[in-house]
Write a protein that holds these residues in place. Structure first.
Motif, PDB file in Angstrom:
ATOM      1  N   SER B 318      -4.077  -6.419  14.899  1.00 19.09           N
ATOM      2  CA  SER B 318      -4.653  -6.959  13.508  1.00 19.09           C
ATOM      3  C   SER B 318      -4.980  -6.144  12.486  1.00 19.09           C
ATOM      4  CB  SER B 318      -6.091  -7.592  14.226  1.00 19.09           C
ATOM      5  OG  SER B 318      -6.014  -8.210  15.403  1.00 19.09           O
ATOM      6  N   LYS B 319      -4.884  -5.047  12.572  1.00 16.48           N
ATOM      7  CA  LYS B 319      -4.795  -4.197  11.254  1.00 16.48           C
ATOM      8  C   LYS B 319      -3.622  -4.097  10.506  1.00 16.48           C
ATOM      9  CE  LYS B 319      -8.034  -0.589  13.281  1.00 16.48           C
ATOM     10  NZ  LYS B 319      -7.957   0.508  13.712  1.00 16.48           N
ATOM     11  N   LEU B 320      -2.670  -4.425  10.960  1.00 12.89           N
ATOM     12  CA  LEU B 320      -1.455  -4.592  10.172  1.00 12.89           C
ATOM     13  C   LEU B 320      -1.654  -5.579   9.066  1.00 12.89           C
ATOM     14  CD1 LEU B 320       1.169  -4.260  12.979  1.00 12.89           C
ATOM     15  CD2 LEU B 320       0.752  -2.523  11.558  1.00 12.89           C
ATOM     16  N   ALA B 321      -1.245  -5.185   8.061  1.00 17.82           N
ATOM     17  CA  ALA B 321      -1.460  -6.154   6.999  1.00 17.82           C
ATOM     18  C   ALA B 321      -0.118  -6.525   6.171  1.00 17.82           C
ATOM     19  CB  ALA B 321      -2.425  -5.499   5.808  1.00 17.82           C
ATOM     20  N   ALA B 322      -0.225  -7.852   5.724  1.00 16.79           N
ATOM     21  CA  ALA B 322       1.067  -8.271   5.289  1.00 16.79           C
ATOM     22  C   ALA B 322       1.363  -7.638   3.729  1.00 16.79           C
ATOM     23  CB  ALA B 322       0.810 -10.078   5.132  1.00 16.79           C
ATOM     24  N   ILE B 323       2.382  -7.291   3.203  1.00 15.91           N
ATOM     25  CA  ILE B 323       2.460  -6.559   1.727  1.00 15.91           C
ATOM     26  C   ILE B 323       2.154  -7.950   1.044  1.00 15.91           C
ATOM     27  CG2 ILE B 323       4.029  -5.552   0.316  1.00 15.91           C
ATOM     28  CD1 ILE B 323       5.533  -4.593   3.066  1.00 15.91           C
ATOM     29  N   PRO B 324       1.331  -7.604   0.063  1.00 15.14           N
ATOM     30  CA  PRO B 324       1.095  -8.684  -0.905  1.00 15.14           C
ATOM     31  C   PRO B 324       2.287  -9.324  -1.455  1.00 15.14           C
ATOM     32  CG  PRO B 324      -0.397  -6.753  -1.297  1.00 15.14           C
ATOM     33  CD  PRO B 324       0.799  -6.406  -0.495  1.00 15.14           C
ATOM     34  N   GLY B 325       2.327 -10.380  -1.712  1.00 17.45           N
ATOM     35  CA  GLY B 325       3.491 -11.242  -2.294  1.00 17.45           C
ATOM     36  C   GLY B 325       4.420 -11.490  -1.405  1.00 17.45           C
ATOM     37  N   THR B 326       4.467 -11.241   0.103  1.00 20.16           N
ATOM     38  CA  THR B 326       5.490 -11.690   0.820  1.00 20.16           C
ATOM     39  C   THR B 326       5.747 -12.880   0.904  1.00 20.16           C
ATOM     40  OG1 THR B 326       4.091 -10.592   2.588  1.00 20.16           O
ATOM     41  CG2 THR B 326       6.304  -9.794   2.067  1.00 20.16           C
ATOM     42  N   SER B 327       4.428 -13.766   0.838  1.00 20.71           N
ATOM     43  CA  SER B 327       4.252 -15.256   1.165  1.00 20.71           C
ATOM     44  C   SER B 327       5.140 -16.008   0.522  1.00 20.71           C
ATOM     45  CB  SER B 327       2.804 -15.731   1.055  1.00 20.71           C
ATOM     46  OG  SER B 327       2.415 -15.448  -0.089  1.00 20.71           O
ATOM     47  N   SER B 328       5.659 -15.521  -0.755  1.00 16.99           N
ATOM     48  CA  SER B 328       6.853 -15.970  -1.548  1.00 16.99           C
ATOM     49  C   SER B 328       8.425 -15.801  -1.127  1.00 16.99           C
ATOM     50  CB  SER B 328       6.505 -15.802  -3.045  1.00 16.99           C
ATOM     51  OG  SER B 328       6.667 -14.285  -3.256  1.00 16.99           O
TER      52      SER B 328
END
Lengths: 430, 379
Positions: B318-328
């Motif tokens: 759960s600590k792994l964080a998506a790189i900002p902006g990847t949702s696009s």
């Protein structure tokens, strides 16, 4: 039933079922495809540069023997222009290293590479047997692991060599990815997946310092089974043995999982490696975001590469149990509110925060400095090896009384010889 | 059977109420039946804080979807939330949210329960909610017509008249391993659940994954080459599907849920398809073993003696964080996870030695992520 033909050359009979993708190959095609893939790994990652002296961390085992053999072949075939030497570390475990070091000596002759053997006693003043005598069998793997991590770098620095290659294969890397997930160690997970771990020169201005050594794993994408097959078909001279002291439970557990995964889906090992590389970019505070180029992998020296990698999944012993206990106590403390967070700013105790989940805990990023005692790269004032050594030296008896139990010694090496024989038989049956 | 718990703790009093005899040991704590049921209930409700009555709008009832498989976990979740909603209604005369229950029938493509009997029973026992049952092939109907998902169905181009059930069996039959089939079925199921939730205007999905399940998922997805997608597989909140995901059972172990079903009165067993643990002990030599089976067996054995290690795995992933902006980033056609830079497929990385030095084709091929390409190879 007509014999099937090799999937690559379509002329020879296929004799090998390739472990990685189950394609059917003939012997020459397998050997060539195996070598080509290592070459591909070396060139795409620009691991070597012309004129470089490269020390191969050689244990006499299958991985480092295959690495030495393949690198020699490729260096001649593709003219890398690098100079290869062998570097072996003798932990000083009677009956474990004696025979494998003999193998390394023969390899040195076979591959015409200069060989240097450095002992823990030379590097640290202690052999592992002496350490075990002092601390007992429990926990001695910590010493061995910590010492080993520095040993290759220290050895390379003595030889004035800047680059050490090790025989870590895809199975090892995949195992480490799963192991660090099981242990909850994200910083280490993000470090161990990179193919090159180097200590930036900024850390030390002294060019001969052992903190300035580049480490790489050219076999990172090679399957263990293919390494064994390659060694077998090239008739390589290697020694298989396991450390006689205790194995780590987490690694054993991860190794067993990897073996089962491979059985269900052969590509799984590679897939775990790929997942590990991708996850490294998602670890908060890691520098993998920039493709691992900027301040990359400072922590090479503290990398938990493999402990001794000798456990075959046969135990799930004390290590897991003690971590379980530790975690359970933490949970209990958290639940009962025993753990008080001390902050300089008085926390607002209102109902404000209730609806929201607490902010995710940050993974602490290690700041690397140098050990005050030996100058080795460390996140602490004094590196782990020096801390351990200090403890050992404090308790060292002034006069040593040594009686060598020769009978026992003989029986151990006898057993090792038998094990080796069995392994060789197995390979031929395969 | 509760009997097996009784045998080794029968002498001890409950650690919490100090009155009744303990019936089982929960993470080193001997508990009586009532305290245990309350323990599980509290753990779940704690996770539902954002759905409290006071956060609800008077005009518009918040609606959430609860997919049910009639397994131990999802039935327990329904049971606890049903109780919770009743309590809310008693106390405040209104509820923080309403539940829609969806069962996805996968019996046409895998060994599973068809759900009719269980659905009727559950509906009778918990009558205050909306219920629906959909066959898996409805995913092709619910996902927009022009989606790339349909492009994965073999033979669809040559024959436009394939019905949804035919499309589904055509896709599943084209897969060559048990792992691939289970993986694709799971992905389709998730897509169907999400699409349905959106179509009936639910603001989120409540998944029934226990701690054990999430740990298993973490390692299984890692093993299937989907490590990149872990931030969206186990963490709560906004998902790449444009809808929020919650995991109210994330702090409860699978074995605790099994005990919950056994110990609750009246028993919940009639509502559960396979009420006991160990139903997954498939033979290891079998060709039908999947990566998910493997991880399930592994974690069900680890949770026996090392429950905290199981929860630590979940905490870690759960600590792994998506790189900002990847949702696009472009989405995978099957699992819909964002693929960084549109680098689809299994080629173009260090471990790929087949395509030489070529730069990967961005946006080319079927647009499948690494993991989905392993299940549905492009050739």
């Amino acid at each position: 039933m007509a014999p099937s033909l090799c999937a690559i050359c379509a002329t020879n009979r296929a004799l090998i079922l390739r472990p990685k993708d189950h394609s059917k190959l003939c012997k020459p095609c397998f050997v060539s495809v195996f070598e080509t893939e290592i070459h591909h790994t070396i060139t795409t990652n620009a691991l070597f540069h012309r004129g470089e002296v490269i020390a191969i961390g050689a244990s006499g085992g299958k991985d480092s023997t295959v690495l030495a053999s393949v690198l020699k072949t490729l260096n001649e075939r593709y003219d890398y222009g690098v100079e290869l030497i062998l570097l072996s570390i003798d932990e000083g475990i009677k009956g474990y290293r004696d025979d494998s070091l003999e193998t390394v000596k023969r390899n040195a002759l076979q591959y015409e590479m200069p060989l240097t053997i450095l002992g823990y006693d030379e590097l640290y003043g202690w052999t592992m047997d002496q350490v075990v005598e002092q601390v007992g069998k429990k926990g001695n793997c910590t010493y061995c692991g910590v010492f080993r991590r520095q040993a290759l770098d220290r050895g390379a620095a003595r030889l004035g060599v800047k680059h050490v290659v090790t025989g870590h294969n895809a199975d090892d890397v995949a195992e480490t990815v799963l192991m660090n997930l099981l242990r909850g160690d994200l910083p280490r997970l993000s470090r161990t997946t990179s193919i090159v771990t180097s200590t930036p020169s900024a850390v030390s201005s002294d060019p001969n310092s052992h903190t300035n050594i580049k480490r790489s794993k050219p076999l990172k994408y090679a399957y263990e089974k293919e390494i064994v097959l390659y060694a077998h078909h090239k008739n390589l001279d290697y020694f298989s043995t396991e450390c006689i002291y205790s194995p780590e439970a987490f690694r054993g557990s991860a190794r067993a999982l990897i073996k089962n995964l491979e059985r269900v889906r052969p590509s799984a090992i590679l897939d775990v490696v790929r997942s590990g590389e991708d996850m490294a970019k998602l670890v908060p505070g890691s520098d993998e975001g920039c493709g691992g180029v900027c301040a990359s992998a400072v922590a090479a020296a503290e990398e938990g590469e493999g402990g001794c990698g000798s456990s075959n999944g046969r135990t799930a012993g004390g290590e897991m149990a003690s971590m379980e206990m530790h975690l359970a106590q933490n949970d209990l403390a958290a639940e009962n509110g025993l753990e008080v967070e001390i902050t300089s700013v008085p926390a607002k105790k209102g109902k404000k925060n209730k609806g929201q989940p607490p902010a995710p805990r940050k993974t602490t990023k290690q700041v690397m400095g140098q050990c005050k005692k030996c100058g080795y790269l460390s996140s602490q004032d004094v590196c782990k090896a020096c801390v351990l050594l200090e403890g050992l030296n404090k308790n060292r008896p002034k006069h040593e009384i040594g009686v060598v139990d020769e009978a026992q010694e003989d029986s151990t090496s006898g057993v090792q010889g038998v094990t080796n024989g069995i392994n060789k038989v197995n390979i031929q049956v395969d | 059977m509760p009997g097996k718990h009784l045998t080794f703790v029968s002498e001890k009093p409950c650690r919490r109420c100090k009155e009744n005899l303990a019936v089982l040991v929960v993470r080193t704590e001997p508990l009586c039946r009532d305290c245990f049921l309350r323990y599980v209930h509290t753990k779940v409700i704690k996770r539902m804080e954002s759905f409290r009555v006071r956060f609800s709008d008077n005009d518009q009832q918040r609606k959430i979807l609860l997919p049910i498989s009639f397994g131990v976990s999802s039935v327990t979740l329904l049971h606890i939330l049903d109780q919770h909603l009743r309590t809310q209604a008693e106390k405040t005369r209104r509820t923080g949210f309403s539940l829609s229950i969806l069962f996805v029938d996968t019996s046409s493509v895998e060994k599973s329960c068809s759900g009719d009997t269980l659905m009727a029973r559950v509906q009778e026992r918990y009558p205050d909610h909306q219920y629906a049952s959909l066959p898996l092939h409805d995913v092709f109907r619910l996902v927009d017509k022009d989606t790339s998902l349909l492009g994965l169905v073999p033979g669809l181009k040559s024959n436009q008249d394939l019905s949804s059930p035919e499309q589904l069996s055509s896709l599943i039959n084209s897969l060559t391993s048990a792992t691939a089939r289970a993986d694709v079925i799971h992905a389709l199921k998730t897509r169907l659940i999400v699409e349905y939730a959106k179509s009936i205007r639910c603001e989120g999905v409540l998944w029934g994954d226990s701690t054990t399940n999430l740990a298993q998922k973490t390692l299984a997805e890692t093993a299937k080459g989907r490590g990149f997608s872990l931030p969206w597989q186990v963490a709560e909140g906004e998902s790449p599907y444009g809808i929020t995901f919650n995991y109210p059972l994330r702090d409860v172990l699978k074995k605790e849920l099994v005990s919950f079903v056994e110990l609750s009165e009246p028993s919940m067993s009639p509502y559960v398809h396979e009420p006991s643990l160990g139903a997954t002990q498939a033979s290891m030599s079998s060709k039908n073993t999947t990566i998910d089976d493997l991880m399930k067996q592994y974690f069900e054995s680890v949770e026996e003696n090392f429950p905290s290690i199981v929860s630590n795995v979940v905490r870690t992933s759960s600590k792994l964080a998506a790189i900002p902006g990847t949702s696009s980033d472009p989405h995978c056609s099957l699992c819909y996870m964002p693929v960084a830079g549109g680098r689809f497929g299994i080629h173009g990385w260090g471990g790929d030695q087949e395509d030489g030095l070529e730069v990967p084709v961005v946006g080319g091929g079927k647009g499948l992520c690494y993991g989905c390409t392993r299940s549905i190879p492009s050739s």
